[in-house]
Motif scaffolding. Structure first.
Motif, mmCIF file in Angstrom:
data_model
loop_
_atom_site.group_PDB
_atom_site.id
_atom_site.type_symbol
_atom_site.label_atom_id
_atom_site.label_comp_id
_atom_site.label_asym_id
_atom_site.label_seq_id
_atom_site.Cartn_x
_atom_site.Cartn_y
_atom_site.Cartn_z
ATOM 1 N N UNK A 112 0.824 -1.210 0.000
ATOM 2 C CA UNK A 112 0.000 0.000 0.000
ATOM 3 C C UNK A 112 0.858 1.259 0.000
ATOM 4 N N UNK A 113 1.936 1.256 0.791
ATOM 5 C CA UNK A 113 2.832 2.420 0.839
ATOM 6 C C UNK A 113 3.557 2.611 -0.493
ATOM 7 N N UNK A 114 3.994 1.513 -1.106
ATOM 8 C CA UNK A 114 4.699 1.613 -2.390
ATOM 9 C C UNK A 114 3.745 2.106 -3.469
ATOM 10 N N UNK A 115 2.501 1.613 -3.466
ATOM 11 C CA UNK A 115 1.523 2.107 -4.447
ATOM 12 C C UNK A 115 1.272 3.601 -4.256
ATOM 13 N N UNK A 116 1.244 4.072 -3.017
ATOM 14 C CA UNK A 116 1.082 5.509 -2.759
ATOM 15 C C UNK A 116 2.263 6.281 -3.338
ATOM 16 N N UNK A 117 3.470 5.728 -3.217
ATOM 17 C CA UNK A 117 4.647 6.351 -3.832
ATOM 18 C C UNK A 117 4.458 6.458 -5.339
ATOM 19 N N UNK A 118 3.959 5.380 -5.948
ATOM 20 C CA UNK A 118 3.747 5.366 -7.389
ATOM 21 C C UNK A 118 2.725 6.405 -7.828
ATOM 22 N N UNK A 119 1.640 6.573 -7.060
ATOM 23 C CA UNK A 119 0.640 7.576 -7.423
ATOM 24 C C UNK A 119 1.230 8.982 -7.394
ATOM 25 N N UNK A 120 2.177 9.230 -6.502
ATOM 26 C CA UNK A 120 2.856 10.537 -6.483
ATOM 27 C C UNK A 120 3.676 10.732 -7.761
ATOM 28 N N UNK A 121 4.140 9.631 -8.358
ATOM 29 C CA UNK A 121 4.948 9.687 -9.576
ATOM 30 C C UNK A 121 4.119 9.541 -10.849
ATOM 31 N N UNK A 122 2.784 9.495 -10.730
ATOM 32 C CA UNK A 122 1.926 9.421 -11.903
ATOM 33 C C UNK A 122 1.389 8.044 -12.248
ATOM 34 N N UNK A 123 1.648 7.051 -11.417
ATOM 35 C CA UNK A 123 1.113 5.715 -11.662
ATOM 36 C C UNK A 123 -0.379 5.703 -11.376
ATOM 37 N N UNK A 124 -1.100 4.791 -12.043
ATOM 38 C CA UNK A 124 -2.514 4.598 -11.768
ATOM 39 C C UNK A 124 -2.718 3.176 -11.267
ATOM 40 N N UNK A 125 -3.756 2.984 -10.486
ATOM 41 C CA UNK A 125 -4.098 1.663 -9.981
ATOM 42 C C UNK A 125 -5.525 1.376 -10.412
ATOM 43 N N UNK A 126 -5.692 0.309 -11.190
ATOM 44 C CA UNK A 126 -7.019 -0.084 -11.657
ATOM 45 C C UNK A 126 -7.456 -1.344 -10.924
ATOM 46 N N UNK A 127 -8.726 -1.446 -10.701
ATOM 47 C CA UNK A 127 -9.268 -2.659 -10.086
ATOM 48 C C UNK A 127 -9.553 -3.677 -11.176
ATOM 49 N N UNK A 128 -9.131 -4.874 -10.941
ATOM 50 C CA UNK A 128 -9.429 -5.998 -11.831
ATOM 51 C C UNK A 128 -10.108 -7.056 -10.961
ATOM 52 N N UNK A 129 -10.840 -7.980 -11.556
ATOM 53 C CA UNK A 129 -11.501 -9.001 -10.732
ATOM 54 C C UNK A 129 -10.499 -9.717 -9.819
#
Length: 72
Positions: free
Chosen positions: A37-54
């Protein structure tokens, strides 16, 4: 000696979520990031997106998420 986890790596799932990222991109984790969760938050600061998949999340780097040619 005791081994302790030093963090996690989250890699790009590719432009369509079903293929590999052409750049083999991975989020650059900050020194204090220890959980996914913390690493994904880092990625969102850098422009990454997180999509929900089944049943899971798809992490997409800025190049794959913004380049229409790569989304097919």
């Amino acid at each position: 000696m005791t081994a302790r986890p030093i963090g996690v790596e989250v890699a790009c799932d590719g432009p369509t979520g079903g293929d590999d990222c052409p750049d083999s991109a991975a989020i650059s984790a900050r020194f204090t990031s220890r959980t996914t969760r913390q690493v994904r938050a880092d990625g969102r600061q850098d422009g990454w997106t997180v999509r929900r998949a089944p049943g899971r999340l798809l992490d997409v780097c800025p190049r794959c998420s913004t380049n229409p040619a790569r989304r097919r």
